[in-house]
Design an enzyme around this catalytic site. Structure first.
Site, PDB file in Angstrom:
ATOM      1  N   ASN A 133      70.179  21.846  56.478  1.00 16.34           N
ATOM      2  CA  ASN A 133      69.767  20.543  55.931  1.00 16.34           C
ATOM      3  C   ASN A 133      69.924  20.505  54.416  1.00 16.34           C
ATOM      4  OD1 ASN A 133      69.072  19.068  58.144  1.00 16.34           O
ATOM      5  ND2 ASN A 133      66.946  18.739  57.535  1.00 16.34           N
ATOM      6  N   TYR A 193      59.586  25.547  73.401  1.00 13.75           N
ATOM      7  CA  TYR A 193      60.403  26.651  72.887  1.00 13.75           C
ATOM      8  C   TYR A 193      59.584  27.945  72.836  1.00 13.75           C
ATOM      9  CZ  TYR A 193      63.594  29.078  69.632  1.00 13.75           C
ATOM     10  OH  TYR A 193      64.445  29.970  69.029  1.00 13.75           O
ATOM     11  N   GLN A 242      53.452  30.490  57.266  1.00 10.99           N
ATOM     12  CA  GLN A 242      54.134  31.641  56.658  1.00 10.99           C
ATOM     13  C   GLN A 242      54.805  32.475  57.748  1.00 10.99           C
ATOM     14  OE1 GLN A 242      51.070  33.846  54.618  1.00 10.99           O
ATOM     15  NE2 GLN A 242      49.958  34.292  56.492  1.00 10.99           N
TER      16      GLN A 242
END
Ligand code: NAD
Ligand code: UDP
Length: 321
Positions: free
Chosen positions: A197, A152, A283
């Site tokens: 989720n 990706y 982060q």
């Protein structure tokens, strides 16, 4: 499709138009009076996302895989086709890289042929696990080229390279948006992304899965804000190419997100710890000074408000299922 009758009414191609972001974009383009051609192979997109648009006289759906060439007449192209959630893009990583790279080549080739302006849905993943915080567009990133997320990340990085080479070599009008984590109605309930989720788990009273210690951060942008940023970028002056960060700079730990979802759904779900996935960035927070400055854009939806709307969507989704 008929020819545009005015400069404001355009024929717009949205690849990945049946996905989460794409379906909202198609809606907004129709609302602005444009003709919309939605192209999608329905790998992660759902027909139900565009069901309400199918009868619209200016909307057309074409089932097509962007790794194969496409011959259509359009004025603008938004290139969104690509699975976006880690479990989806890692399901068939070779196809993920092909979708980003061959998809970009095919859409850039189309843009070159018909002289269309083209926008790429790039990602904060091009920064990898960043060593600079917050991330601005000048940062080149810290990306593992051979890991599980690489199909990706590197696919999107190569797509950016292609966009800028077509711009320099063929004078193509390009726009590159680097999208940070975006959430909202029409996320796929099983795509494994953290917001969907947690909401799905909370609504079903299941354990809420915290990967790692939950201290990793993300900055969550509500979908309506993101689409507004896309439209402003596409309509910006020719010399504004990006890359430009589009995201909400308010940063939260994953643990804080879980606690907010628990509060808003009033669930009895408990937190459980699961192993942190490979190469999971610690982060992430966008520096959006460029978007503010060049596009007069900034996100307006607070996380609490956006989550409430998303929870209402999933509540309705499951009550109909
Ligand atoms: P999504 O999975 O809901 O949508 C992607 C769409 O692309 C789906 O409808 C899928 O069927 C389609 N698609 C996949 N491969 C295809 C192919 N080969 N040919 C044609 N269609 C194909 O994901 P999303 O969240 O809507 O993401 C849209 C775009 O935005 C993606 O390019 C993604 O990388 C980018 N992005 C999203 C986020 C986010 O937080 N949502 C963040 C960064 C970047
Ligand atoms: N995450 C989590 N529990 C989940 C799903 C995700 O703790 O059930 C974490 C994941 O490890 C990551 C963050 O939430 O640190 C965001 O994950 P997501 O897959 O939504 O997006 P990305 O990692 O691509 O930013």
């Amino acid at each position: 499709m008929r020819p545009p009758s005015s400069i404001h009414e355009r024929r717009v191609l949205v690849t990945g138009g049946a996905g989460f972001l794409g379906s909202h974009l198609c809606e907004q383009l129709l609302a602005r009076g444009h003709d919309v051609l939605c192209v999608d192979n329905l790998f992660t997109g759902q027909r139900r996302n565009i069901q309400h648009l199918l009868g619209h006289e200016r909307f057309e759906f074409m089932r097509h895989d962007v790794t194969f060439p496409l011959f259509v007449e359009v004025d603008q192209i938004y290139n969104l086709a690509c699975p976006a959630s880690p479990i989806h893009y890692q399901h068939d990583p070779v196809q993920t890289t092909k979708t980003s790279v061959h998809g970009a080549i095919n859409m850039l080739g189309l843009a070159k042929r018909v002289r269309a302006r083209i926008l790429q849905a790039s990602t904060s993943e091009v920064y990898g696990d960043p060593t600079q915080h917050p991330q601005n567009e000048e940062y080149w990133g810290n990306v593992n080229p051979i890991g599980l997320r690489s199909c990706y990340d590197e696919g999107k990085r190569c797509a950016e390279t292609l966009f800028f080479d077509y711009h320099r070599q063929h004078k193509l009008e390009i726009k590159v948006a680097r999208i940070f984590n975006t959430y909202g109605p029409r996320m796929h309930p099983n795509d494994g992304r953290v917001v969907s989720n947690f909401i799905v788990q909370a609504l079903h009273g299941e354990d809420i899965t915290i990967f790692g210690d939950g201290a990793q951060t993300r900055s969550f942008c509500y979908v309506d804000d993101l689409i507004d940023g896309f439209l402003r970028l596409m309509d910006s002056p020719r010399e504004i190419t990006g890359p430009i960060n589009i995201g909400n700079p308010n940063e939260f730990t994953i643990l804080a997100l879980a606690e907010l979802v628990i509060e808003l759904t009033n669930t009895k779900s408990k937190l459980v710890r699961k192993p942190l996935p490979h190469d999971d960035p610690r982060q992430r927070q966008p520096n959006i000074a460029k978007a503010r400055d060049l596009l007069d854009w900034q996100p307006r939806t607070e996380l609490r408000e956006g989550l409430q709307r998303t929870i209402a969507y999933f509540d309705d989704y499951f009550s109909r299922a």
